[in-house]
Scaffold this active site. Structure first.
Site, PDB file in Angstrom:
ATOM      1  N   TRP A 101       0.838  -1.213   0.000  1.00 12.21           N
ATOM      2  CA  TRP A 101       0.000   0.000   0.000  1.00 12.21           C
ATOM      3  C   TRP A 101       0.864   1.251   0.000  1.00 12.21           C
ATOM      4  O   TRP A 101       0.541   2.237  -0.664  1.00 12.21           O
ATOM      5  CB  TRP A 101      -0.955  -0.008   1.186  1.00 12.21           C
ATOM      6  CG  TRP A 101      -1.938  -1.138   1.128  1.00 12.21           C
ATOM      7  CD1 TRP A 101      -2.070  -2.164   2.034  1.00 12.21           C
ATOM      8  CD2 TRP A 101      -2.915  -1.393   0.106  1.00 12.21           C
ATOM      9  NE1 TRP A 101      -3.062  -3.017   1.635  1.00 12.21           N
ATOM     10  CE2 TRP A 101      -3.593  -2.572   0.459  1.00 12.21           C
ATOM     11  CE3 TRP A 101      -3.273  -0.737  -1.081  1.00 12.21           C
ATOM     12  CZ2 TRP A 101      -4.621  -3.112  -0.324  1.00 12.21           C
ATOM     13  CZ3 TRP A 101      -4.298  -1.273  -1.851  1.00 12.21           C
ATOM     14  CH2 TRP A 101      -4.960  -2.440  -1.473  1.00 12.21           C
ATOM     15  N   ASP A 171      -1.280   6.623   6.496  1.00 10.84           N
ATOM     16  CA  ASP A 171      -2.378   5.716   6.163  1.00 10.84           C
ATOM     17  C   ASP A 171      -2.517   4.758   7.344  1.00 10.84           C
ATOM     18  O   ASP A 171      -1.612   3.967   7.614  1.00 10.84           O
ATOM     19  CB  ASP A 171      -2.016   4.955   4.873  1.00 10.84           C
ATOM     20  CG  ASP A 171      -3.037   3.877   4.509  1.00 10.84           C
ATOM     21  OD1 ASP A 171      -3.998   3.660   5.266  1.00 10.84           O
ATOM     22  OD2 ASP A 171      -2.843   3.242   3.452  1.00 10.84           O
ATOM     23  N   LYS A 195     -11.540  -1.880   7.312  1.00 17.09           N
ATOM     24  CA  LYS A 195     -10.636  -2.789   8.004  1.00 17.09           C
ATOM     25  C   LYS A 195     -11.045  -2.886   9.481  1.00 17.09           C
ATOM     26  O   LYS A 195     -11.416  -3.933   9.948  1.00 17.09           O
ATOM     27  CB  LYS A 195      -9.185  -2.302   7.890  1.00 17.09           C
ATOM     28  CG  LYS A 195      -8.724  -2.060   6.448  1.00 17.09           C
ATOM     29  CD  LYS A 195      -8.513  -3.345   5.677  1.00 17.09           C
ATOM     30  CE  LYS A 195      -8.486  -3.169   4.172  1.00 17.09           C
ATOM     31  NZ  LYS A 195      -7.365  -2.447   3.616  1.00 17.09           N
TER      32      LYS A 195
HETATM   33  C1  PLP Z   1      -6.912  -1.979   2.323  1.00 17.01           C
HETATM   34  C2  PLP Z   1      -5.896  -0.917   2.392  1.00 17.01           C
HETATM   35  C3  PLP Z   1      -5.819   0.095   1.425  1.00 17.01           C
HETATM   36  C4  PLP Z   1      -6.724   0.148   0.214  1.00 17.01           C
HETATM   37  O1  PLP Z   1      -7.993   0.482   0.611  1.00 17.01           O
HETATM   38  P1  PLP Z   1      -9.155   0.759  -0.444  1.00 17.01           P
HETATM   39  O2  PLP Z   1     -10.213   1.360   0.425  1.00 17.01           O
HETATM   40  O3  PLP Z   1      -9.533  -0.561  -1.025  1.00 17.01           O
HETATM   41  O4  PLP Z   1      -8.661   1.695  -1.454  1.00 17.01           O
HETATM   42  C5  PLP Z   1      -4.859   1.077   1.585  1.00 17.01           C
HETATM   43  N1  PLP Z   1      -4.020   1.065   2.639  1.00 17.01           N
HETATM   44  C6  PLP Z   1      -4.065   0.102   3.577  1.00 17.01           C
HETATM   45  C7  PLP Z   1      -3.104   0.137   4.728  1.00 17.01           C
HETATM   46  C8  PLP Z   1      -4.994  -0.915   3.490  1.00 17.01           C
HETATM   47  O5  PLP Z   1      -5.039  -1.871   4.424  1.00 17.01           O
END
Ligand code: PLP
Length: 360
Positions: A101, A171, A195
């Protein structure tokens, strides 16, 4: 009705209490005569829902007044572009590449300017967090970017990088609300909620007010300016209304549970059960260095693809779902977010013990 233990990395397990409440309110939300799915996002009743959600999140995370909370769409992935479009005034940023990511975010930023990878753990398949105490960060970098918990590889920063005075952007998709954070250390904290918080479709961005400006890169669409959403309190256009409502319920559940320090203790306790077993097991092994282990995502392997597949299949049959590792790394991964009860982890470990005995 029978529910499984769902170890999915996301969309993921939600508190049963929240699901039950949402079900009860499905046909008639608090005397409105309609579902939250059916109501105007500009109605009084919805205004209370979104305002309460924000207030509860502020309370949980102790978010200072000079930070805005935005409820957006487009997934965490859309932030990969939105961040440089809004923040790259000098067209330069520093990225720490600790997984897939972070790497995607770094690549996306290269579309807009000079995105420099100042550290990476790709040399050892992202199985650790690099030393970030004295990085070579360009003087004119607009921000330093991290992915704080690496969902796929199962690593987590135990200490934030020394940004040398630069703005930190993080993030936190897969560690959102898993423990207390000091919001003042960040310029932006953001994450997709699917998540550790709620249903897919909502991204929460917590952003320091001085970073919200008209001065975005040329060509930035209205919908991708933080200012657009900040000025309209996340109601510039139709927000992901039902998702925000469920997030709001999860915030209330977290407050009832005792808040984020209690969640941290619970999460540490749950993770320890699994990691302790991995450390003593002769069959199963954790794949990341101990110091950087995530409390949320726990990847492990047997060392044999065949046994891995057998384990995942037998676990599924026994009611432990979604233990297959990410398609890019294989093996297994147990995601044990806030809503996974301790009992789920204990039962998984008991099942792993039994599997080990039968496959010795
Ligand atoms: C799942 C995830 C993403 C991507 O998320 P989307 O909502 O599908 O774009 C980005 N960063 C992390 C750390 C993730 O776990």
């Amino acid at each position: 009705m029978s529910r499984v233990y769902n170890f999915s990395a996301g969309p993921a397990v939600l508190p049963e209490e929240v699901l039950r409440e949402a079900a009860e309110e499905m046909m008639d939300y608090k005397g409105s005569g309609m579902s939250v799915m059916e109501m105007s996002h500009r109605s009084k009743v919805y205004d209370t829902i979104i305002k309460e959600a924000e207030a509860d999140l502020r309370d949980l995370m102790n978010i200072p007044d000079n930070y805005k909370v935005l409820f957006l769409q487009g997934g965490a992935s859309q932030q990969f572009a939105m961040i440089p479009m809004n923040l790259m005034k000098n067209k330069k940023a520093a990225y720490i590449v600790t997984g897939q990511w972070a790497k995607k975010a770094w690549k996306e930023a290269q579309i807009y300017g000079d995105a420099v990878a100042v550290a990476s753990s790709e040399d050892k398949t992202f199985s650790y967090i690099p030393d970030c105490s004295d990085l070579d960060i360009p003087e004119d970098a607009d921000y330093v970017y991290i992915c704080e918990n690496n969902t796929i590889y199962g690593t987590k920063y135990k200490e934030l990088p020394n940004t040398k005075g630069h703005i930190l952007v993080a993030d936190v998709s897969s560690c959102f609300l898993s423990e207390p954070v000091d919001v003042t250390k960040y310029g932006i904290i953001y994450g997709g909620v699917q998540k550790n918080i709620g249903p897919a479709g909502v991204v929460i961005v917590i952003i320091r007010e001085d970073l919200i400006t008209e001065d975005t890169l040329p060509g930035t669409p209205t919908m991708l300016k933080y200012k657009t959403h900040a000025d309209a309190d996340s109601l510039y256009n139709t927000p992901p209304a039902y998702g925000i409502y469920v997030c709001g319920k999860v915030f209330k559940w977290l407050k009832k549970m005792g808040g984020l320090s209690v969640m941290k203790e619970r999460n540490e306790e749950k993770a320890k059960i699994l990691y302790d077993f991995l450390d003593e097991s002769k069959l199963f092994k954790g794949t990341v260095v101990k110091e950087d282990r995530s409390l949320m995502n726990v990847p492990f392997v047997t060392g044999s693809d065949e046994l891995d597949a057998k384990f995942v299949a037998e676990a599924k049959a026994a009611g432990f779902e979604n233990l297959k590792g990410h398609r890019s790394v294989g093996g297994m991964r147990a995601s044990i977010y806030n809503a996974m009860p301790k009992e789920g982890v204990e039962k998984l470990v008991a099942f792993m013990r039994e599997f080990e005995k039968n496959n010795a």
